[in-house]
Design a protein around this motif. Structure first.
Motif, mmCIF file in Angstrom:
data_model
loop_
_atom_site.group_PDB
_atom_site.id
_atom_site.type_symbol
_atom_site.label_atom_id
_atom_site.label_comp_id
_atom_site.label_asym_id
_atom_site.label_seq_id
_atom_site.Cartn_x
_atom_site.Cartn_y
_atom_site.Cartn_z
ATOM 1 N N HIS A 28 100.717 8.651 -0.183
ATOM 2 C CA HIS A 28 101.159 9.696 0.740
ATOM 3 C C HIS A 28 100.952 9.276 2.189
ATOM 4 N N LEU A 29 99.886 8.513 2.448
ATOM 5 C CA LEU A 29 99.660 8.034 3.809
ATOM 6 C C LEU A 29 100.675 6.952 4.180
ATOM 7 N N GLY A 32 103.906 8.758 4.878
ATOM 8 C CA GLY A 32 103.811 9.461 6.157
ATOM 9 C C GLY A 32 103.946 8.510 7.329
ATOM 10 N N ALA A 215 106.239 12.405 1.135
ATOM 11 C CA ALA A 215 104.876 12.183 1.610
ATOM 12 C C ALA A 215 104.031 13.443 1.503
ATOM 13 N N HIS A 216 104.636 14.600 1.735
ATOM 14 C CA HIS A 216 103.892 15.858 1.757
ATOM 15 C C HIS A 216 104.016 16.641 0.452
ATOM 16 N N THR A 224 98.073 12.919 6.373
ATOM 17 C CA THR A 224 99.451 12.449 6.239
ATOM 18 C C THR A 224 100.237 12.723 7.508
ATOM 19 N N CYS A 227 99.292 10.319 10.179
ATOM 20 C CA CYS A 227 99.923 9.012 9.983
ATOM 21 C C CYS A 227 101.358 9.009 10.508
#
Length: 243
Positions: A28-29, A32, A215-216, A224, A227
């Motif tokens: 996810h990071l 992001g 990503a979210h 996130t 980033c």
């Protein structure tokens, strides 16, 4: 000298892809950050260059912006058509309906953009050494983002790791080929500006409609979002230093 500088872009692209590959436990990071990098590249790098180079307005609207919208719509249309075809054959259910061909097409567009980066390096060195160094620094710096995004996009759509690596190496080699090509010909400024606008629209679609929502999706965390902001800020820093 120009080709030697392009080799720096080659290495920086590989570093970006290697980074994206190594942090898969923080997916996810990674996504992001990729979304922020793509947003920054489009809004702070591609569009300003496209508006300057693509020529005057068409029916009251700058040509670069028309092509920007066209690129966004074409990316959306291609994804919907491919998704519909996959659904008709019962595929894509295991990865949330994502179509591997979309990822490969997007990565191929990144490779095409990297070729144009190489052309920009070669053309700048033809103008003068100082201009060449300035453009080269900008290209080498943001090629980290290109490598990062190329590997991330290819993988996100369910392509095998070997395909993601193949697209990464193609993206890394592209600036070298683009720089070498300037020994043979140059691209008209208006054509280059139109291409940048169109590519910017397609890239923004991928960032806004695919990368950031993913990503979210499972990790709507503040980290996130940070980033994403950091990715856009990094491109701002690169553009500012290069300018």
């Amino acid at each position: 000298m120009a080709v030697f500088v392009a080799l720096g872009a080659f290495l920086m692209t590989l570093v970006g892809g290697w980074t994206a590959q190594r942090v898969t436990d923080r997916r996810h990071l990674v996504l992001g950050l990729a979304g922020g990098l793509m947003l920054g590249v489009v809004g702070l790098d591609l569009l300003p260059e496209a508006l300057e180079a693509a020529g005057g307005p068409v029916f009251g609207v700058p040509a670069a912006l028309l092509l920007f919208v066209a690129g966004f719509l074409v990316a959306h249309l291609v994804e919907r058509l491919l998704a519909g075809r996959q659904a008709a054959h019962g595929a894509g259910e295991h990865d949330g309906g994502r179509v591997p061909e979309v990822g490969l097409t997007a990565a191929a567009a990144m490779v095409g953009h990297s070729v144009m980066d190489g052309v920009a390096i070669g053309a700048a060195f033809q103008v003068g050494g100082g201009m060449g160094v300035a453009v080269a620094l900008a290209v080498v710096a943001h090629d980290f983002a290109d490598g990062f995004n190329t590997y991330t996009i290819t993988s996100l759509y369910g392509n095998a790791r070997r395909k993601a690596l193949a697209m990464l190496f193609a993206d890394a080699a592209a600036p070298v080929l683009g720089t070498a090509s300037t020994l043979l010909f140059t691209i008209p400024e208006r054509l280059l500006g139109g291409y940048l606008g169109f590519f910017g629209g397609a890239l923004l679609y991928l960032a806004a409609a695919e990368i950031l929502p993913e990503a979210h999706h499972d990790h709507p965390a503040r980290s996130t979002l940070l980033c994403t902001v950091a990715g856009a800020a990094f491109i701002w820093l690169v553009v500012g230093v290069a300018g």
